[in-house]
Design an enzyme around this catalytic site. Sequence first.
Site, PDB file in Angstrom:
ATOM      1  N   ASP A  67       9.804   3.676   0.340  1.00  0.00           N
ATOM      2  CA  ASP A  67       8.149   3.380  -0.069  1.00  0.00           C
ATOM      3  C   ASP A  67       7.988   3.578  -1.448  1.00  0.00           C
ATOM      4  O   ASP A  67       8.715   4.652  -2.079  1.00  0.00           O
ATOM      5  CB  ASP A  67       7.089   3.724   0.782  1.00  0.00           C
ATOM      6  CG  ASP A  67       5.944   3.083   0.796  1.00  0.00           C
ATOM      7  OD1 ASP A  67       5.361   2.718   1.717  1.00  0.00           O
ATOM      8  OD2 ASP A  67       5.225   2.986  -0.218  1.00  0.00           O
ATOM      9  N   LYS A 151       7.338  -8.140   8.172  1.00  0.00           N
ATOM     10  CA  LYS A 151       5.872  -8.377   8.022  1.00  0.00           C
ATOM     11  C   LYS A 151       5.853  -9.779   6.696  1.00  0.00           C
ATOM     12  O   LYS A 151       6.378  -9.348   5.735  1.00  0.00           O
ATOM     13  CB  LYS A 151       4.807  -7.585   7.762  1.00  0.00           C
ATOM     14  CG  LYS A 151       3.329  -8.201   7.427  1.00  0.00           C
ATOM     15  CD  LYS A 151       2.270  -7.257   7.605  1.00  0.00           C
ATOM     16  CE  LYS A 151       2.259  -6.148   6.277  1.00  0.00           C
ATOM     17  NZ  LYS A 151       1.312  -5.198   6.438  1.00  0.00           N
TER      18      LYS A 151
HETATM   19  C1  SAM Z   1       0.864  -1.829   5.170  1.00  0.00           C
HETATM   20  S1  SAM Z   1       1.472  -0.266   4.516  1.00  0.00           S
HETATM   21  C2  SAM Z   1       2.857   0.141   5.498  1.00  0.00           C
HETATM   22  C3  SAM Z   1       1.981   1.119   6.635  1.00  0.00           C
HETATM   23  C4  SAM Z   1       3.288   1.714   7.346  1.00  0.00           C
HETATM   24  N1  SAM Z   1       4.054   0.688   8.109  1.00  0.00           N
HETATM   25  C5  SAM Z   1       2.893   2.551   8.701  1.00  0.00           C
HETATM   26  O1  SAM Z   1       2.954   2.439   9.834  1.00  0.00           O
HETATM   27  O2  SAM Z   1       2.208   3.631   8.085  1.00  0.00           O
HETATM   28  C6  SAM Z   1       2.634  -1.196   3.166  1.00  0.00           C
HETATM   29  C7  SAM Z   1       3.290  -0.384   2.276  1.00  0.00           C
HETATM   30  O3  SAM Z   1       4.185  -1.123   1.569  1.00  0.00           O
HETATM   31  C8  SAM Z   1       4.520  -0.391   0.520  1.00  0.00           C
HETATM   32  N2  SAM Z   1       5.227  -1.307  -0.421  1.00  0.00           N
HETATM   33  C9  SAM Z   1       5.061  -2.099  -1.165  1.00  0.00           C
HETATM   34  N3  SAM Z   1       5.630  -2.930  -2.037  1.00  0.00           N
HETATM   35  C10 SAM Z   1       6.680  -2.156  -1.774  1.00  0.00           C
HETATM   36  C11 SAM Z   1       8.098  -2.627  -2.420  1.00  0.00           C
HETATM   37  N4  SAM Z   1       8.069  -3.550  -3.424  1.00  0.00           N
HETATM   38  N5  SAM Z   1       9.125  -1.672  -2.090  1.00  0.00           N
HETATM   39  C12 SAM Z   1       8.710  -0.478  -1.279  1.00  0.00           C
HETATM   40  N6  SAM Z   1       7.565  -0.375  -0.641  1.00  0.00           N
HETATM   41  C13 SAM Z   1       6.572  -1.074  -1.063  1.00  0.00           C
HETATM   42  C14 SAM Z   1       3.165   0.226  -0.115  1.00  0.00           C
HETATM   43  O4  SAM Z   1       3.293   1.384  -0.729  1.00  0.00           O
HETATM   44  C15 SAM Z   1       2.722   0.585   1.444  1.00  0.00           C
HETATM   45  O5  SAM Z   1       2.743   1.853   1.811  1.00  0.00           O
END
Ligand code: SAM
Length: 200
Positions: A67, A151
């Site tokens: 992440d 997703k």
């Molecule tokens: C909806 S949250 C995930 C929640 C997680 N699945 C949970 O169950 O707690 C989306 C996550 O995607 C991460 N994210 C967004 N863009 C990203 C990228 N390009 N590479 C890695 N992580 C990313 C964000 O920092 C965020 O923590």
Amino acid sequence: MPDRRDRYYYLAKKDNYRSRAAFKLMELQTKYSLFHPGQYILEVGASPGGWTQIITSITGSTVIAVDVNQMEPMENVIFIRGRIEDPRTAEAIRSTMQEMGISSLQGIASDAMTHTSGKHDIDHASSYLICDSVMKTGTPLLDEGAFVILKQFYGDLTAQFINKWKNLFRSVHTTKVAASRDASSEVYIIFTGYLSRSST
Ligand SMILES: C[S@@+](CC[C@H](N)C(=O)[O-])C[C@H]1O[C@@H](n2cnc3c(N)ncnc32)[C@H](O)[C@@H]1O
């Protein structure tokens, strides 16, 4: 400001899940039965760790969790902080696999999404790009028969995305989950039965 708390928020609190997103993965698992004991999984967009809790509890194996934001430590999880688009993240995943003594993964689960802008076209395009990076980085690491859950904010490019990647797998499904917020355009794309490079 809308109230972001709903039934799943309170359920997550009650059951000690780090996020309400845990219920989305539980629904997908009930429907598709993708996770099994002993699998090695790469998780992208893992923080704060709701999905990670579900994955470790089923597989019992170490999860490689990526992440861009920090994540509180969790047992059985190796956390890599970085963007999935960044070649240094891909390198860190490969060296972690080497340290773990594994040469392939049985699945990838990505819930990654940047902060939504509220503008559908922008959110869809950025979601498409993240999913594409997950596939570019992750598919070369997959074991034959492996799966990918992603997703994506649904839009014009979703069909194009599926067409681009589906030939690497035996089948593909697109589904929504009840635990998504009502107005959300998020869908889950599930590729199953990864075909090894030699058989494509
Ligand atoms: C909806 S949250 C995930 C929640 C997680 N699945 C949970 O169950 O707690 C989306 C996550 O995607 C991460 N994210 C967004 N863009 C990203 C990228 N390009 N590479 C890695 N992580 C990313 C964000 O920092 C965020 O923590």
